[in-house]
Structure formats: C-alpha cells, structure tokens
Design a protein around this motif. Sequence first.
Motif, PDB file in Angstrom:
ATOM      1  N   ILE A  24       0.917  -1.284   0.075  1.00  0.00           N
ATOM      2  CA  ILE A  24      -0.011  -0.012   0.111  1.00  0.00           C
ATOM      3  C   ILE A  24       0.920   1.246   0.015  1.00  0.00           C
ATOM      4  O   ILE A  24       0.671   2.279  -0.612  1.00  0.00           O
ATOM      5  CB  ILE A  24      -0.942   0.055   1.234  1.00  0.00           C
ATOM      6  N   ARG A  25       1.759   1.207   0.738  1.00  0.00           N
ATOM      7  CA  ARG A  25       2.631   2.394   0.849  1.00  0.00           C
ATOM      8  C   ARG A  25       3.397   2.279  -0.423  1.00  0.00           C
ATOM      9  O   ARG A  25       3.506   3.638  -0.891  1.00  0.00           O
ATOM     10  CB  ARG A  25       3.766   2.223   1.871  1.00  0.00           C
ATOM     11  N   SER A  28       1.041   4.315  -2.744  1.00  0.00           N
ATOM     12  CA  SER A  28       0.783   5.488  -2.728  1.00  0.00           C
ATOM     13  C   SER A  28       1.806   6.515  -3.018  1.00  0.00           C
ATOM     14  O   SER A  28       1.591   7.556  -3.168  1.00  0.00           O
ATOM     15  CB  SER A  28       0.337   5.661  -0.995  1.00  0.00           C
ATOM     16  N   ALA A  37      -5.032   4.191  -2.933  1.00  0.00           N
ATOM     17  CA  ALA A  37      -5.779   3.232  -2.317  1.00  0.00           C
ATOM     18  C   ALA A  37      -6.966   2.805  -2.972  1.00  0.00           C
ATOM     19  O   ALA A  37      -7.682   1.672  -3.043  1.00  0.00           O
ATOM     20  CB  ALA A  37      -6.109   3.876  -0.752  1.00  0.00           C
ATOM     21  N   TYR A  41      -8.290  -0.957  -3.804  1.00  0.00           N
ATOM     22  CA  TYR A  41      -9.672  -1.737  -3.304  1.00  0.00           C
ATOM     23  C   TYR A  41     -10.630  -1.796  -4.714  1.00  0.00           C
ATOM     24  O   TYR A  41     -11.275  -2.720  -4.656  1.00  0.00           O
ATOM     25  CB  TYR A  41     -10.190  -0.557  -2.175  1.00  0.00           C
ATOM     26  N   GLU A  76     -10.975   0.358   6.674  1.00  0.00           N
ATOM     27  CA  GLU A  76     -10.031   0.285   5.440  1.00  0.00           C
ATOM     28  C   GLU A  76      -9.425   1.558   5.164  1.00  0.00           C
ATOM     29  O   GLU A  76      -8.348   1.782   4.698  1.00  0.00           O
ATOM     30  CB  GLU A  76     -10.643  -0.339   4.559  1.00  0.00           C
ATOM     31  N   SER A  80      -5.446   2.263   5.002  1.00  0.00           N
ATOM     32  CA  SER A  80      -5.032   2.864   3.819  1.00  0.00           C
ATOM     33  C   SER A  80      -4.260   4.295   3.693  1.00  0.00           C
ATOM     34  O   SER A  80      -3.228   4.356   3.560  1.00  0.00           O
ATOM     35  CB  SER A  80      -5.779   2.651   2.722  1.00  0.00           C
ATOM     36  N   GLY A  84      -0.712   6.011   3.643  1.00  0.00           N
ATOM     37  CA  GLY A  84      -0.219   6.604   2.500  1.00  0.00           C
ATOM     38  C   GLY A  84       0.160   8.074   2.911  1.00  0.00           C
ATOM     39  O   GLY A  84       1.068   8.715   2.154  1.00  0.00           O
TER      40      GLY A  84
END
Length: 293
Positions: A24-25, A28, A37, A41, A76, A80, A84
């Motif tokens: 995720i990082r 982002s 994000a 998703y 969520e 996220s 981020g």
Amino acid sequence: MTQQRATFVGLSAILLWSTIVGLIRSVSEGLGPVGGAAMIYTLSAVLLIFTVGFPRLSTFPRGYLLVGSLLFVSYELCLSLSLGFAATPTQAIEVGMVNYLWPGMTILLAVCVSRQKIRPLLIPGLLLALAGICRVLGGGEGFSFMQIGNSLYSNPLSYGLAFSGAIIWAVYCVVTKQMARGSNGITLFFMLTALALWVKFFSSPQPEMQVSTRVVVSLLLAAAAMGFGYAAWNLGILHGNVTVLATASYFIPVFSALLAAFILDADLSVPFWQGASMVSLGSLICWWSTRDK
C-alpha cells in the motif's frame, strides 16, 4: 480438500496479508494516498467478485449490512490513508505496527460484551502489546517518552488514523460475530470502500499520479494480496485447523514488518524488532488467556 491442505491455504493468507503494509505504501508513493488506495480496493473488489462472489443481500440481516458496512469501510480508510500519509517508508511501517493493536483490543472487547470474567493473562498481554508499540515509536532509543512524543507529534494524522483503525476493527470483529449470522459481505464492503475513496479523490485536490513499472507491479500485488488473501482465509477457516491458523495469525506484525522493510528498502532498528515481537507476543497471550482448558 483435506484439513492439512486447507490449513496450508489458510496460512498462505497470512503471508499475503503481511505484504499489505509495504505494498500500500509503495503504491501511494506513485499514485498518491487517496488515488493509490482507490485503485487497490477497486481491483481487489473485482478479484473478490470472481473468488468469493457477490453475496445475496436479501439474506443478510439489515443491521449487519448497515453497521458492518460503516465499520469496515471506516477501518479500511483509516488503514490505507494512515500508510499513504506517512512521511517516510520507515514511518509507514511504524504506523502499520500501531494498527496491529487490534487483536488484543478485539479480545478485550469480546470479553466485555459477553460479560465473561477477565482472565489473569489478558491484561498483561495488552500491556505487553502497548509496551511493544512504545518501543517501536521510541526509535533507536528504545523506551524514550520524549522520542515517542516526537514521533507522534511529527505526524499525528497517520498515527491517529492507525490507532482509530485498530479500535474500529476490534468493534467490527465483535459486531460481525454478533450480527452477521454467518453472512459474508466482504465483496460488498470492498466495493463500498473503493467508492468512498473515489468520491474523496474527485472531491478534493490530489497530487498527480506518477505511473511506473514498480507502482503498477505493487498495485497488482496489493490487489491480489487482499483479494486472494480473504478467499484463502475463508477456505482455511472452513476446512483447516483453526487453532494453527489463529496462532500463526498473531505473528503477522513481525512478518509484515519484515516484508515491508524488504519492499520499501527500509532500515529498521533493533528496538523496532524487539517492539514488533512484543506486539505479537502480547496479542498471542491475550488469545491464549481466552482458551478453554
């Protein structure tokens, strides 16, 4: 499918989920906290449609649809966006560790809701997990209240979102057990999370997306980790050894930090690893305290 094979599939979900913080990082950094994000998703929801399927909403308890949706989407978003908005990759890993307070919080809340007697090991387990977070935030100095305060002050948004997410997810776990009646709304919840993120993306100024091969690969891996992770976990819980899966799941903080450090090329200190181990051990003690003799 045999129990041993189903257990192995369930364990693969733990490995997949352990990559989420780093992926995720990584996404982002190229697509922005909100845009990245939203993309993750969206793709995860598409994968869940094919792996888990879309549920028949008419069979769901209405209270669970409303409350479960709100709690899941809120969690969520907290998870996220906390990753981020982290200032550095190392801070993102620290933020992710704060989120892993949810197992102990879930057990404490479940005990309170069911009005069970709090067993002796539960409180020490929670305190050990909290002490682990303090050691993580203390940086190279270990237990330093000044350094902990400086870390929190440097980015209260990310740390605040992560801590809020831990509380929200604990409530979600307890509410799901009480209200879901066996219903699995994960596909719908991911779709709603993606929708909320896209609304946020188009309603406020966002940084320009910087698409690269690394970002695209991380995006696909993150979506796959979420989508296939939930599918594998459901299979493992239904047909595998639940005790083995539950025990292994409490080591996710350590696995997550290890994989995130590799994905983000972050150098983590010895006190960080000590803190991460304390978080895992504290959560495991909390779970162990609730087992029947």
